[in-house]
Design a protein around this motif. Structure first.
Motif, PDB file in Angstrom:
ATOM      1  N   VAL A  43      11.272   3.807   0.765  1.00 51.48           N
ATOM      2  CA  VAL A  43       9.948   3.484   1.313  1.00 51.48           C
ATOM      3  C   VAL A  43       8.955   3.225   0.185  1.00 51.48           C
ATOM      4  N   VAL A  44       8.998   4.056  -0.859  1.00 52.16           N
ATOM      5  CA  VAL A  44       8.088   3.879  -1.989  1.00 52.16           C
ATOM      6  C   VAL A  44       8.323   2.527  -2.664  1.00 52.16           C
ATOM      7  N   THR A  45       9.577   2.101  -2.745  1.00 59.37           N
ATOM      8  CA  THR A  45       9.878   0.795  -3.339  1.00 59.37           C
ATOM      9  C   THR A  45       9.244  -0.324  -2.521  1.00 59.37           C
ATOM     10  N   ALA A  46       9.364  -0.236  -1.189  1.00 58.14           N
ATOM     11  CA  ALA A  46       8.728  -1.240  -0.330  1.00 58.14           C
ATOM     12  C   ALA A  46       7.215  -1.222  -0.515  1.00 58.14           C
ATOM     13  N   ALA A  47       6.638  -0.028  -0.646  1.00 58.89           N
ATOM     14  CA  ALA A  47       5.194   0.076  -0.860  1.00 58.89           C
ATOM     15  C   ALA A  47       4.794  -0.510  -2.209  1.00 58.89           C
ATOM     16  N   ALA A  48       5.634  -0.311  -3.223  1.00 62.67           N
ATOM     17  CA  ALA A  48       5.327  -0.834  -4.554  1.00 62.67           C
ATOM     18  C   ALA A  48       5.300  -2.359  -4.553  1.00 62.67           C
ATOM     19  N   VAL A  49       6.225  -2.982  -3.810  1.00 67.11           N
ATOM     20  CA  VAL A  49       6.215  -4.444  -3.709  1.00 67.11           C
ATOM     21  C   VAL A  49       4.918  -4.918  -3.055  1.00 67.11           C
ATOM     22  N   ARG A  50       4.534  -4.248  -1.973  1.00 71.67           N
ATOM     23  CA  ARG A  50       3.267  -4.603  -1.323  1.00 71.67           C
ATOM     24  C   ARG A  50       2.102  -4.495  -2.297  1.00 71.67           C
ATOM     25  N   ASP A  51       2.059  -3.399  -3.069  1.00 71.24           N
ATOM     26  CA  ASP A  51       0.942  -3.186  -3.982  1.00 71.24           C
ATOM     27  C   ASP A  51       0.890  -4.255  -5.070  1.00 71.24           C
ATOM     28  N   VAL A  52       2.065  -4.672  -5.544  1.00 73.11           N
ATOM     29  CA  VAL A  52       2.099  -5.726  -6.561  1.00 73.11           C
ATOM     30  C   VAL A  52       1.495  -7.015  -6.010  1.00 73.11           C
ATOM     31  N   LEU A  53       1.891  -7.368  -4.797  1.00 72.30           N
ATOM     32  CA  LEU A  53       1.496  -8.663  -4.237  1.00 72.30           C
ATOM     33  C   LEU A  53       0.086  -8.668  -3.666  1.00 72.30           C
ATOM     34  N   THR A  54      -0.478  -7.486  -3.406  1.00 71.89           N
ATOM     35  CA  THR A  54      -1.824  -7.425  -2.822  1.00 71.89           C
ATOM     36  C   THR A  54      -2.860  -6.866  -3.784  1.00 71.89           C
ATOM     37  N   GLY A  55      -2.447  -6.527  -5.012  1.00 75.52           N
ATOM     38  CA  GLY A  55      -3.396  -5.911  -5.927  1.00 75.52           C
ATOM     39  C   GLY A  55      -3.842  -4.546  -5.447  1.00 75.52           C
ATOM     40  N   HIS A  56      -2.899  -3.798  -4.848  1.00 74.14           N
ATOM     41  CA  HIS A  56      -3.167  -2.445  -4.345  1.00 74.14           C
ATOM     42  C   HIS A  56      -4.212  -2.444  -3.230  1.00 74.14           C
ATOM     43  N   ARG A 146      13.149  -3.018   6.629  1.00 70.52           N
ATOM     44  CA  ARG A 146      13.964  -1.879   7.063  1.00 70.52           C
ATOM     45  C   ARG A 146      13.696  -0.664   6.188  1.00 70.52           C
ATOM     46  N   ALA A 147      13.466  -0.886   4.904  1.00 73.43           N
ATOM     47  CA  ALA A 147      13.130   0.236   4.029  1.00 73.43           C
ATOM     48  C   ALA A 147      11.796   0.850   4.440  1.00 73.43           C
ATOM     49  N   ALA A 148      10.826  -0.002   4.744  1.00 71.79           N
ATOM     50  CA  ALA A 148       9.505   0.498   5.130  1.00 71.79           C
ATOM     51  C   ALA A 148       9.541   1.259   6.445  1.00 71.79           C
ATOM     52  N   ALA A 149      10.534   0.964   7.290  1.00 70.78           N
ATOM     53  CA  ALA A 149      10.620   1.613   8.600  1.00 70.78           C
ATOM     54  C   ALA A 149      11.221   3.011   8.530  1.00 70.78           C
ATOM     55  N   LEU A 150      11.783   3.386   7.383  1.00 70.05           N
ATOM     56  CA  LEU A 150      12.363   4.719   7.257  1.00 70.05           C
ATOM     57  C   LEU A 150      11.272   5.777   7.355  1.00 70.05           C
ATOM     58  N   THR A 151      11.625   6.906   7.926  1.00 66.62           N
ATOM     59  CA  THR A 151      10.662   7.992   8.011  1.00 66.62           C
ATOM     60  C   THR A 151      10.638   8.764   6.702  1.00 66.62           C
ATOM     61  N   ILE A 152       9.468   9.242   6.323  1.00 65.01           N
ATOM     62  CA  ILE A 152       9.359  10.063   5.119  1.00 65.01           C
ATOM     63  C   ILE A 152       9.205  11.530   5.485  1.00 65.01           C
ATOM     64  N   ASP A 153       9.323  11.829   6.778  1.00 63.88           N
ATOM     65  CA  ASP A 153       9.249  13.212   7.225  1.00 63.88           C
ATOM     66  C   ASP A 153      10.580  13.904   6.996  1.00 63.88           C
ATOM     67  N   GLU A 154      10.538  15.212   6.916  1.00 62.10           N
ATOM     68  CA  GLU A 154      11.768  15.985   6.819  1.00 62.10           C
ATOM     69  C   GLU A 154      12.583  15.786   8.088  1.00 62.10           C
ATOM     70  N   PRO A 155      13.931  15.790   7.991  1.00 60.32           N
ATOM     71  CA  PRO A 155      14.753  15.644   9.185  1.00 60.32           C
ATOM     72  C   PRO A 155      14.441  16.732  10.204  1.00 60.32           C
ATOM     73  N   ALA A 156      14.435  16.345  11.463  1.00 60.70           N
ATOM     74  CA  ALA A 156      14.181  17.318  12.521  1.00 60.70           C
ATOM     75  C   ALA A 156      15.343  18.290  12.613  1.00 60.70           C
ATOM     76  N   PRO A 157      15.086  19.540  12.950  1.00 57.71           N
ATOM     77  CA  PRO A 157      16.181  20.503  13.088  1.00 57.71           C
ATOM     78  C   PRO A 157      17.123  20.095  14.197  1.00 57.71           C
ATOM     79  N   ALA A 158      18.368  20.503  14.050  1.00 60.43           N
ATOM     80  CA  ALA A 158      19.372  20.153  15.042  1.00 60.43           C
ATOM     81  C   ALA A 158      19.024  20.762  16.388  1.00 60.43           C
ATOM     82  N   GLU A 159      19.368  20.055  17.431  1.00 54.82           N
ATOM     83  CA  GLU A 159      19.090  20.531  18.779  1.00 54.82           C
ATOM     84  C   GLU A 159      19.968  21.729  19.089  1.00 54.82           C
TER      85      GLU A 159
END
Length: 294
Positions: A43-56, A146-159
């Motif tokens: 996700v951070v890599t996808a964000a870094a590409v956005r920041d490069v192309l938009t000037g942050h 698809r990288a940007a769509a990944l969650t950055i939250d901790e995995p939910a506990p098993a049901e």
């Protein structure tokens, strides 16, 4: 002089049961931490590409669909500055933002992509398309959406056991082309992707499709599925195998062939979460995450 036995053990240890439980928890925690690291850095890599192309400027418009990453000698990935637009046009950061900004961007981005390595491969590899080698090194195109769509939250506990949700029938896809009917548990998702369970007839279709793609694009770019049948003592058996060809020549060669066990109703979880299966709605549009109709 005879050595006298010690009147007490040299040191005390937890019980075998407690030690075994601690080992299991530590390994599970390490696995989850590695999965989380891979997801976050993608996700951070996808964000870094956005920041490069938009000037942050996060709200600014930009056009980037895939990013070239090359595998270094230590197995980690690094960006080359080459990317592709949504229309498939190849560009470089240098062309878009200038040599100085591009050089700084690639340097900074490399600090994040260094964590995309063999340890986190299960997180980033399903998001990539293999490219021709660059200077003798493996190269990949990271799908930024698809990288940007990944969650950055901790995995939910098993049901908890005994509280399984109801399986629903849905069409699923993993490559924007081949669609298959499957049963999925809406509660069993990772980053919005589902774990589909296929009947044997559908598994045979997947096997034929993956083997066709491997012949066309090379076995190093796709896992193949195989359905074998045979008799033992007049009892017919069916075995479903998944072969990860890219692992055969490396340290993970012993894990390159997986035998899939069937569920109680004879279904197979081909690809699991690693293939990034996503559910489709009634109009065959992706549903990430999957939310079944009420």
């Amino acid at each position: 002089m005879a050595t006298q036995p010690s009147p007490r053990p040299a040191y005390q240890l937890p019980s075998s049961q407690a030690l075994g439980a601690a080992v299991t928890k530590a390994l599970d925690d390490a696995r989850q931490a590695t999965e989380q690291l891979g997801r976050v850095m993608a996700v951070v890599t996808a964000a870094a590409v956005r920041d490069v192309l938009t000037g942050h400027q996060p709200s600014a418009l930009f056009d980037a669909a895939r990013l070239e990453l090359v595998e270094g000698e230590d197995g980690s990935l690094f960006p080359t500055g080459r990317y592709w637009t949504q229309a498939g046009e190849e560009r470089t950061f240098t062309e878009t933002v200038g040599q100085t900004e591009a050089g700084n961007a690639v340097h900074d981005m490399s600090g994040w992509t260094a964590y995309l390595d063999d340890a986190t491969r299960h997180a980033w590899y399903p998001l990539c398309e293999e490219l021709p080698d660059r200077d003798g090194r493996p190269a990949y195109a990271l799908d930024l959406a698809r990288a940007a769509a990944l969650t950055i939250d901790e995995p939910a506990p098993a049901e908890p056991a005994g509280e399984k949700s109801t399986m629903v029938e849905v069409m699923v896809c993993a490559n924007d082309r081949d669609r298959y009917p499957a049963l999925v548990d809406p509660a069993d998702q990772r980053d919005g992707y589902v774990r589909p369970w296929f009947d044997l007839a559908t598994v045979r279709r997947i096997a034929a499709d993956t083997q066709r793609d491997a012949r066309q694009h090379g076995h190093g770019s796709i896992d193949t599925v195989h359905v074998l049948s045979g008799r033992v003592n007049r009892t017919r058996h069916t075995v479903v195998l998944v072969v990860c060809w890219m692992w055969l020549g490396g340290d993970r060669r012993e894990q390159a062939v997986e035998v899939l066990p069937p569920s109680a109703d004879g279904r197979y979880a081909v690809g699991g979460f690693d293939w990034c299966w996503y559910a489709l709605d009634g109009d065959l549009n992706p549903q990430i995450p999957f939310r079944p109709a009420p």
